[in-house]
Design an enzyme around this catalytic site. Structure first.
Site, PDB file in Angstrom:
ATOM      1  N   LYS A  79       4.940  -5.058  11.533  1.00 44.63           N
ATOM      2  CA  LYS A  79       6.325  -4.932  11.033  1.00 44.63           C
ATOM      3  C   LYS A  79       7.276  -3.876  11.742  1.00 44.63           C
ATOM      4  CE  LYS A  79       5.091  -7.276   6.751  1.00 44.63           C
ATOM      5  NZ  LYS A  79       5.369  -7.042   5.312  1.00 44.63           N
ATOM      6  N   ASN A 100       9.803  -8.872   8.936  1.00 46.86           N
ATOM      7  CA  ASN A 100       9.056  -9.793   8.640  1.00 46.86           C
ATOM      8  C   ASN A 100       9.235 -11.221   9.216  1.00 46.86           C
ATOM      9  OD1 ASN A 100      10.722 -10.582   6.653  1.00 46.86           O
ATOM     10  ND2 ASN A 100       9.124 -10.425   5.089  1.00 46.86           N
ATOM     11  N   GLY A 140       9.259   4.081  -7.453  1.00 46.26           N
ATOM     12  CA  GLY A 140       9.026   3.987  -5.957  1.00 46.26           C
ATOM     13  C   GLY A 140      10.231   3.805  -5.179  1.00 46.26           C
ATOM     14  N   GLY A 142       9.499   3.832  -1.361  1.00 43.46           N
ATOM     15  CA  GLY A 142       9.074   3.677   0.031  1.00 43.46           C
ATOM     16  C   GLY A 142       9.518   2.513   0.576  1.00 43.46           C
ATOM     17  N   ASN A 164      10.459   8.104  -8.626  1.00 42.85           N
ATOM     18  CA  ASN A 164       9.530   8.293  -7.688  1.00 42.85           C
ATOM     19  C   ASN A 164       8.538   9.498  -7.780  1.00 42.85           C
ATOM     20  OD1 ASN A 164       8.147   6.905  -5.186  1.00 42.85           O
ATOM     21  ND2 ASN A 164       9.078   8.671  -4.174  1.00 42.85           N
ATOM     22  N   GLY A 254       3.908 -10.549  -8.333  1.00 38.75           N
ATOM     23  CA  GLY A 254       4.265 -10.432  -7.090  1.00 38.75           C
ATOM     24  C   GLY A 254       4.287 -11.379  -5.897  1.00 38.75           C
TER      25      GLY A 254
HETATM   26  P1  ATR Z   1       5.456   0.728   1.249  1.00 37.59           P
HETATM   27  O1  ATR Z   1       6.036   0.306   2.582  1.00 37.59           O
HETATM   28  O2  ATR Z   1       4.358  -0.447   0.816  1.00 37.59           O
HETATM   29  O3  ATR Z   1       6.414   0.635   0.479  1.00 37.59           O
HETATM   30  P2  ATR Z   1       5.187   3.359   1.474  1.00 37.59           P
HETATM   31  O4  ATR Z   1       6.505   3.404   2.128  1.00 37.59           O
HETATM   32  O5  ATR Z   1       4.183   4.381   1.794  1.00 37.59           O
HETATM   33  O6  ATR Z   1       4.664   1.931   1.365  1.00 37.59           O
HETATM   34  O7  ATR Z   1       5.708   3.707  -0.092  1.00 37.59           O
HETATM   35  C1  ATR Z   1       4.633   3.876  -1.103  1.00 37.59           C
HETATM   36  C2  ATR Z   1       5.377   4.070  -2.271  1.00 37.59           C
HETATM   37  O8  ATR Z   1       4.500   4.301  -3.364  1.00 37.59           O
HETATM   38  C3  ATR Z   1       6.128   5.437  -2.511  1.00 37.59           C
HETATM   39  O9  ATR Z   1       6.999   5.247  -3.453  1.00 37.59           O
HETATM   40  C4  ATR Z   1       5.136   6.355  -3.138  1.00 37.59           C
HETATM   41  O10 ATR Z   1       5.509   7.728  -3.699  1.00 37.59           O
HETATM   42  P3  ATR Z   1       5.694   8.702  -2.645  1.00 37.59           P
HETATM   43  O11 ATR Z   1       7.258   8.517  -2.082  1.00 37.59           O
HETATM   44  O12 ATR Z   1       5.803  10.123  -3.634  1.00 37.59           O
HETATM   45  O13 ATR Z   1       4.850   8.832  -1.488  1.00 37.59           O
HETATM   46  C5  ATR Z   1       4.211   5.396  -3.971  1.00 37.59           C
HETATM   47  N1  ATR Z   1       2.878   6.056  -4.330  1.00 37.59           N
HETATM   48  C6  ATR Z   1       1.732   5.845  -3.273  1.00 37.59           C
HETATM   49  N2  ATR Z   1       0.910   6.128  -3.941  1.00 37.59           N
HETATM   50  C7  ATR Z   1       1.123   6.744  -5.137  1.00 37.59           C
HETATM   51  C8  ATR Z   1       0.582   7.502  -6.163  1.00 37.59           C
HETATM   52  N3  ATR Z   1      -0.839   8.024  -6.286  1.00 37.59           N
HETATM   53  N4  ATR Z   1       1.139   7.934  -7.192  1.00 37.59           N
HETATM   54  C9  ATR Z   1       2.604   7.997  -7.384  1.00 37.59           C
HETATM   55  N5  ATR Z   1       3.083   7.094  -6.186  1.00 37.59           N
HETATM   56  C10 ATR Z   1       2.545   6.651  -5.383  1.00 37.59           C
END
Ligand code: ATR
Length: 272
Positions: A79, A100, A140, A142, A164, A254
């Site tokens: 992607k 995608n 979140g 990300g 987040n 989802g």
């Molecule tokens: P994706 O593309 O699947 O969204 P990503 O860009 O890595 O993946 O984003 C993952 C999200 O899950 C982020 O909001 C991340 O929080 P951070 O920005 O603080 O990293 C969140 N996330 C992943 N693991 C986490 C955890 N153990 N606790 C809280 N938030 C988590």
């Protein structure tokens, strides 16, 4: 399904679509699209294209030259790299840096976009939820949150809050979404002080994918009619959704995000 139950009748004029993945064993799009082509009586097929990351650029050059190849769905791990190869990205593709779906235009230019957010919103409407004047919390910030947040912020909400683990990312995303859409978007503490103000809470973090993950956010203090939405597809009912159901809350799974994307991707790649 065997070939005799679903005879694939293609002519030499058939148009070809693909799903770019590696590995490709698990992809569902070729089955779903090809069944729909048969249902609509279209002389088209979608094939899985299993290509390694290091061969992606060469594969795109081959597909660009294949006159009867129209476009493709794109999944892991391609992607982000494919977004870089596109000549033009849609708005969500630009914001997420991930696509995608890709399609070639008549001049052979590669167009790409990301339909996760639009699919998520289409899924909410399709399952009978309204977004009019709703106050939404998105957990979140990300890649997935960028797509879902952009689509949500374009709806007639009362407002969108983002929390987040890393607050700087929530700040950045809230600022960007507010700028792009004109919506009221705010970064709030994780967890927010007042959980009772939300009509809907959406998990866009990866928490829930693995056994033993913490819940993305606690549910103490939420309104009785708050809708709890997860974008995690496997497991279909995450621990967070189960916790919500145990409190009598309505949940939204989802898989709807993916199911409702099919028509959006089909329109983008010119499938139907
Ligand atoms: P994706 O593309 O699947 O969204 P990503 O860009 O890595 O993946 O984003 C993952 C999200 O899950 C982020 O909001 C991340 O929080 P951070 O920005 O603080 O990293 C969140 N996330 C992943 N693991 C986490 C955890 N153990 N606790 C809280 N938030 C988590």
């Amino acid at each position: 399904m065997t070939g005799s139950e679903n005879p694939l009748q293609l002519s030499g004029a058939a148009r070809i679509y693909g799903t770019l993945a590696h590995p490709a064993d698990h992809v569902r799009a070729p089955t779903l699209f090809t069944a729909k082509f048969a249902e609509l009586g279209l002389d088209k097929v979608m094939i899985p294209i299993d290509v390694r990351a290091e061969d992606l650029t060469s594969m795109i050059e081959v597909l660009r030259r294949q006159i009867n190849f129209e476009g493709a769905a794109v999944t892991i791990p391609h992607k982000i790299e494919l977004a870089k190869l596109c000549d033009e990205l849609g708005e969500t593709g630009q914001l997420t840096g991930a696509v995608n779906a890709i399609a070639f235009d008549t001049e052979g230019r590669l167009l790409g976009d990301n339909f996760d957010g639009k699919g998520f919103v289409a899924g909410l409407y399709g399952e009978g939820f309204s977004l009019q004047d709703k106050k939404i919390l998105m957990v979140g910030a990300g890649g997935a949150a960028r797509a879902v947040g952009l689509a949500l912020a374009k709806e007639p909400l009362a407002g969108l809050d983002i929390c987040n683990r890393s607050p700087d990312k929530a700040e950045w995303l809230a600022g960007r979404l507010g700028e792009v859409t004109g919506q009221t978007v705010a970064a709030v503490p994780n967890p927010p002080a007042d959980m009772g103000q939300y009509d809907m809470i959406v998990n866009t973090t990866s928490l829930g994918l693995h056994d033993g993950d913490a819940l993305p956010i606690g549910l103490d203090g939420v309104q009785a009619d708050c809708v709890i939405c997860d974008i995690i597809m496997i497991p279909e009912r995450t621990a967070w959704m189960q916790a919500a159901e145990a409190r009598g809350l309505t949940v939204h799974a989802g898989r709807h995000m993916l199911d409702y994307q099919m028509d959006l991707i089909a329109a983008f790649i010119g499938a139907w």
